[in-house]
Design a protein around this motif. Structure first.
Motif, PDB file in Angstrom:
ATOM      1  N   MET A   1      45.721   7.877   7.416  1.00 44.60           N
ATOM      2  CA  MET A   1      45.325   9.222   7.511  1.00 44.60           C
ATOM      3  C   MET A   1      44.291   9.595   9.301  1.00 44.60           C
ATOM      4  N   THR A   2      44.305  10.853   9.574  1.00 40.83           N
ATOM      5  CA  THR A   2      43.545  10.841  10.840  1.00 40.83           C
ATOM      6  C   THR A   2      41.945  10.985  10.757  1.00 40.83           C
ATOM      7  N   ASP A   3      41.154  11.088  11.783  1.00 37.00           N
ATOM      8  CA  ASP A   3      39.999  11.289  11.138  1.00 37.00           C
ATOM      9  C   ASP A   3      39.826  12.779  10.826  1.00 37.00           C
ATOM     10  N   LEU A   4      40.421  13.512  11.302  1.00 38.21           N
ATOM     11  CA  LEU A   4      40.353  14.729  10.925  1.00 38.21           C
ATOM     12  C   LEU A   4      40.488  15.455  10.068  1.00 38.21           C
ATOM     13  N   ASP A   5      41.817  14.351   9.270  1.00 40.64           N
ATOM     14  CA  ASP A   5      42.384  14.447   8.008  1.00 40.64           C
ATOM     15  C   ASP A   5      41.428  13.714   6.978  1.00 40.64           C
ATOM     16  N   ARG A   6      40.409  13.002   7.292  1.00 45.07           N
ATOM     17  CA  ARG A   6      40.108  12.356   6.452  1.00 45.07           C
ATOM     18  C   ARG A   6      38.126  13.757   6.348  1.00 45.07           C
ATOM     19  N   LEU A   7      38.221  13.890   8.009  1.00 48.23           N
ATOM     20  CA  LEU A   7      36.758  14.794   7.393  1.00 48.23           C
ATOM     21  C   LEU A   7      37.233  15.801   6.466  1.00 48.23           C
ATOM     22  N   ARG A   8      37.736  16.742   6.956  1.00 42.82           N
ATOM     23  CA  ARG A   8      38.758  17.421   6.101  1.00 42.82           C
ATOM     24  C   ARG A   8      38.176  17.588   4.692  1.00 42.82           C
ATOM     25  N   ASN A   9      38.797  15.635   3.951  1.00 44.18           N
ATOM     26  CA  ASN A   9      38.723  15.239   2.104  1.00 44.18           C
ATOM     27  C   ASN A   9      37.315  14.772   1.890  1.00 44.18           C
ATOM     28  N   VAL A  10      36.167  14.485   2.782  1.00 41.60           N
ATOM     29  CA  VAL A  10      35.241  14.225   2.976  1.00 41.60           C
ATOM     30  C   VAL A  10      34.977  15.534   2.944  1.00 41.60           C
ATOM     31  N   LEU A  11      34.391  16.468   3.596  1.00 45.80           N
ATOM     32  CA  LEU A  11      34.035  17.724   3.029  1.00 45.80           C
ATOM     33  C   LEU A  11      34.251  18.485   1.820  1.00 45.80           C
ATOM     34  N   ARG A  12      35.348  18.644   1.375  1.00 46.87           N
ATOM     35  CA  ARG A  12      35.565  18.873   0.176  1.00 46.87           C
ATOM     36  C   ARG A  12      35.288  18.675  -0.840  1.00 46.87           C
ATOM     37  N   HIS A  13      34.373  17.330  -0.979  1.00 47.36           N
ATOM     38  CA  HIS A  13      32.973  17.267  -2.095  1.00 47.36           C
ATOM     39  C   HIS A  13      32.164  18.140  -2.134  1.00 47.36           C
ATOM     40  N   ASN A  14      31.825  18.239  -0.899  1.00 47.36           N
ATOM     41  CA  ASN A  14      30.775  19.751  -1.046  1.00 47.36           C
ATOM     42  C   ASN A  14      30.894  21.038  -1.976  1.00 47.36           C
ATOM     43  N   GLU A  15      30.720  21.619  -2.270  1.00 52.09           N
ATOM     44  CA  GLU A  15      31.242  22.604  -3.739  1.00 52.09           C
ATOM     45  C   GLU A  15      30.660  23.593  -2.190  1.00 52.09           C
ATOM     46  N   ILE A  16      29.162  24.165  -2.483  1.00 52.25           N
ATOM     47  CA  ILE A  16      28.581  24.768  -1.507  1.00 52.25           C
ATOM     48  C   ILE A  16      29.343  25.005  -0.148  1.00 52.25           C
ATOM     49  N   LEU A  17      29.288  24.036   0.956  1.00 49.77           N
ATOM     50  CA  LEU A  17      29.995  24.048   1.622  1.00 49.77           C
ATOM     51  C   LEU A  17      31.323  24.804   1.730  1.00 49.77           C
ATOM     52  N   GLY A  18      32.228  24.469   0.566  1.00 55.26           N
ATOM     53  CA  GLY A  18      33.234  24.718   0.930  1.00 55.26           C
ATOM     54  C   GLY A  18      33.586  26.562   0.368  1.00 55.26           C
ATOM     55  N   GLU A  19      32.375  26.823  -0.751  1.00 61.30           N
ATOM     56  CA  GLU A  19      32.301  28.552  -1.032  1.00 61.30           C
ATOM     57  C   GLU A  19      31.829  28.738   0.376  1.00 61.30           C
ATOM     58  N   ILE A  20      31.040  28.695   1.027  1.00 59.72           N
ATOM     59  CA  ILE A  20      30.498  29.256   2.213  1.00 59.72           C
ATOM     60  C   ILE A  20      31.779  29.314   3.373  1.00 59.72           C
ATOM     61  N   LEU A  21      32.613  29.124   3.813  1.00 59.83           N
ATOM     62  CA  LEU A  21      34.162  28.791   4.012  1.00 59.83           C
ATOM     63  C   LEU A  21      34.439  29.806   3.550  1.00 59.83           C
ATOM     64  N   GLU A  22      34.766  29.933   2.082  1.00 62.63           N
ATOM     65  CA  GLU A  22      35.767  30.793   0.952  1.00 62.63           C
ATOM     66  C   GLU A  22      35.344  32.462   2.097  1.00 62.63           C
ATOM     67  N   ARG A  23      34.067  32.655   2.094  1.00 62.98           N
ATOM     68  CA  ARG A  23      33.167  33.682   1.142  1.00 62.98           C
ATOM     69  C   ARG A  23      33.211  34.156   3.035  1.00 62.98           C
ATOM     70  N   VAL A  24      32.675  33.202   4.245  1.00 59.60           N
ATOM     71  CA  VAL A  24      33.081  34.129   5.244  1.00 59.60           C
ATOM     72  C   VAL A  24      34.543  34.436   5.805  1.00 59.60           C
ATOM     73  N   LYS A  25      35.164  33.552   5.923  1.00 59.19           N
ATOM     74  CA  LYS A  25      36.600  33.728   6.301  1.00 59.19           C
ATOM     75  C   LYS A  25      36.891  35.562   5.918  1.00 59.19           C
ATOM     76  N   VAL A  26      36.395  35.777   5.061  1.00 51.10           N
ATOM     77  CA  VAL A  26      36.836  37.327   5.061  1.00 51.10           C
ATOM     78  C   VAL A  26      35.797  38.112   5.517  1.00 51.10           C
TER      79      VAL A  26
END
Length: 190
Positions: A1-26
């Motif tokens: 697993m690359t560091d960037l993949d590891r980063l993506r996996n760790v960030l998925r633990h933060n539901e607020i961050l994920g929600e902001i990403l989803e909402r802003v994408k639109v």
């Protein structure tokens, strides 16, 4: 697993961050990223056994639009982000990186040349470990920009990035970060 993949996996633990990403994408903002603090703090929280979103008071969202450098244009984006994220329990701070050179010297005491992109702004963050941004692409993939990689971030190492920020900005961040994460190793030179 690359560091960037590891980063993506760790960030998925933060539901607020994920929600902001989803909402802003639109919104279709040009060259946008959630950057630095919310990303770094999520990683450090997870690595040190804390809740992923613990203590993260704001989530910085940077975008780049040089078509209109007026405050009114940036304010429209701020209001659009507030519309889609206003019910979340955090503040989403929005900045058009095409405008930074207009106010940076008054705030930090040193001039800032105009940035050519959000990535150029990320390159100028005060600590190497914080030079990172994430966004969701239209297809839902998480795009990561980390010009220095993620070694320092995952090693809980903080060292200055002497590209732009005054030393006092770096030292202020280090002081705040050390209070929350005493596990950090801080180097005073790059």
């Amino acid at each position: 697993m690359t560091d960037l993949d590891r980063l993506r996996n760790v960030l998925r633990h933060n539901e607020i961050l994920g929600e902001i990403l989803e909402r802003v994408k639109v919104l279709g903002l040009p060259d946008w990223y959630l950057i630095a603090g919310c990303v770094v703090q999520t990683v450090w929280n997870v690595l040190t056994g804390r809740e992923a979103a613990e203590g993260i008071k704001d989530y910085d969202l940077f975008y780049y639009d040089a078509a209109d450098l007026g405050w009114a244009a940036e304010d429209r984006v701020i209001k659009a982000v507030a519309q889609v994220c206003g019910d979340l329990p955090v503040e989403v701070e929005v900045r058009n990186e095409a405008r930074v050179h207009l106010w940076y010297e008054a705030k930090f005491g040193v001039p800032c040349p105009p940035f050519a992109s959000t990535e150029a702004a990320i390159n100028a963050f005060p600590a190497v470990c914080s030079c990172v941004g994430v966004r969701l692409e239209p297809d839902g993939r998480m795009h990561v920009y980390a010009p220095h990689g993620c070694d320092d971030l995952f090693a809980l190492v903080v060292r200055p990035n002497d590209v732009l920020a005054p030393r006092v900005v770096f030292e202020g961040k280090v002081a705040r970060w050390r209070r929350r994460w005493p596990e950090l190793t801080v180097f005073t030179s790059g």
